[in-house]
Write an enzyme that holds these catalytic residues in place. Structure first.
Site, PDB file in Angstrom:
ATOM      1  N   GLU A   1      85.087  33.056  70.112  1.00  0.00           N
ATOM      2  CA  GLU A   1      85.443  34.327  69.503  1.00  0.00           C
ATOM      3  C   GLU A   1      86.955  34.410  69.310  1.00  0.00           C
ATOM      4  O   GLU A   1      87.729  33.729  69.983  1.00  0.00           O
ATOM      5  CB  GLU A   1      84.957  35.486  70.373  1.00  0.00           C
ATOM      6  CG  GLU A   1      83.456  35.535  70.564  1.00  0.00           C
ATOM      7  CD  GLU A   1      82.696  35.697  69.251  1.00  0.00           C
ATOM      8  OE1 GLU A   1      83.293  36.196  68.277  1.00  0.00           O
ATOM      9  OE2 GLU A   1      81.509  35.333  69.209  1.00  0.00           O
TER      10      GLU A   1
ATOM     11  N   ARG B   1      73.427  38.872  57.602  1.00  0.00           N
ATOM     12  CA  ARG B   1      74.163  37.699  57.148  1.00  0.00           C
ATOM     13  C   ARG B   1      73.214  36.537  56.868  1.00  0.00           C
ATOM     14  O   ARG B   1      72.205  36.372  57.544  1.00  0.00           O
ATOM     15  CB  ARG B   1      75.185  37.264  58.213  1.00  0.00           C
ATOM     16  CG  ARG B   1      76.210  38.324  58.544  1.00  0.00           C
ATOM     17  CD  ARG B   1      77.139  37.883  59.668  1.00  0.00           C
ATOM     18  NE  ARG B   1      76.422  37.638  60.913  1.00  0.00           N
ATOM     19  CZ  ARG B   1      77.000  37.327  62.063  1.00  0.00           C
ATOM     20  NH1 ARG B   1      78.313  37.224  62.129  1.00  0.00           N
ATOM     21  NH2 ARG B   1      76.276  37.114  63.150  1.00  0.00           N
TER      22      ARG B   1
ATOM     23  N   ARG C   1      76.828  33.231  58.105  1.00  0.00           N
ATOM     24  CA  ARG C   1      77.028  32.813  59.498  1.00  0.00           C
ATOM     25  C   ARG C   1      76.588  31.361  59.583  1.00  0.00           C
ATOM     26  O   ARG C   1      75.449  31.026  59.275  1.00  0.00           O
ATOM     27  CB  ARG C   1      76.196  33.694  60.432  1.00  0.00           C
ATOM     28  CG  ARG C   1      76.106  33.218  61.894  1.00  0.00           C
ATOM     29  CD  ARG C   1      77.458  33.170  62.552  1.00  0.00           C
ATOM     30  NE  ARG C   1      77.372  33.068  63.996  1.00  0.00           N
ATOM     31  CZ  ARG C   1      77.249  31.929  64.680  1.00  0.00           C
ATOM     32  NH1 ARG C   1      77.157  30.769  64.037  1.00  0.00           N
ATOM     33  NH2 ARG C   1      77.197  31.953  65.999  1.00  0.00           N
TER      34      ARG C   1
END
Length: 232
Positions: free
Chosen positions: A71, A107, A63
């Site tokens: 998004e 992540r 990330r």
């Protein structure tokens, strides 16, 4: 001063006051770990990539730190961000990481470097991503602020709309609230979507998206419109 500039200062001046008050403290915190030799396997969205480790034995999801891209469901901006990242990082590109942390989804949170180019900063500069003010600690505050301001003044990407589009973090919060309301109303019909799935049982990213469309909203933990990101 233009009205838009005044609005911008009203929004961001508190950030700069906080930055000035904490700059000395942050500069002394060892928040970054350098890692080299990773290769790009895929681009999930505008701020998420999948990499192979330097040995090739492991895969990791990264990330991008310090930024927040629209998004996928924030059309067309989410897709624009993904395409920009794909253009910057074609499959097979060798990169290095400035690792900041591991998030709650497991992540790796990091700045991505292709040669001497900071990809995170490049996305902000081109107007396809916002500075993620809530998680800016450990980042180059001055540079990220300057690049975002320049993109805003040029009306690039997400700044083509006066004041910028809805921030991704606000968008996710709204989606999560809507999803919670829908789940509440569905409680009266226990037979509807009664079979619950786990990502590791589904095994396919495409299948997870189909299940999400069928109403299995719990597969989208972070409310970004994508189910089981780890299956990419």
């Amino acid at each position: 001063m233009l009205r838009q500039d005044k609005k911008y200062m009203a929004i961001y001046l508190p950030h700069f006051s906080w930055l000035a008050a904490t700059a000395i403290a942050l500069s002394s915190i060892p928040t970054t770990v350098a890692a080299t030799g990773y290769k790009v396997l895929s681009v999930g969205d505008g701020d998420t990539i999948r990499l192979s480790s330097p040995t090739g034995a492991n895969k990791t999801t990264v990330r991008l730190a310090c930024i927040d891209a629209p998004e996928t469901s924030q059309a067309p901006y989410g897709n624009d961000a993904r395409q920009a990242l794909q253009g910057d990082l074609p499959i097979g590109t060798e990169i290095s990481l400035r690792i900041k942390a591991t998030d709650r989804y497991g992540r790796t949170v990091a700045e991505v470097l292709k040669g001497t180019t900071n990809i995170n900063q490049a996305l902000v500069q081109s107007g396809v991503a916002f500075v993620y003010w809530q998680y800016i600690e450990g980042c180059d505050l001055e540079t990220y602020s300057r690049l975002e301001n320049e993109a805003r003044l040029k009306s690039l990407g997400v700044w083509a709309v006066p004041g910028g589009i809805q921030r991704p973090w606000d968008y996710r919060r709204g989606k999560k609230s809507s999803s919670a309301g829908a789940n509440s109303s569905g409680a009266a019909n226990p037979g509807q979507n009664s079979n619950r799935y786990r990502c590791k049982q589904i095994g396919s990213w495409a299948k997870a998206q189909e299940l999400l469309k069928q109403g299995h909203s719990y597969l989208d933990d972070d409310g970004d419109g994508e189910a089981c990101e780890g299956l990419r």
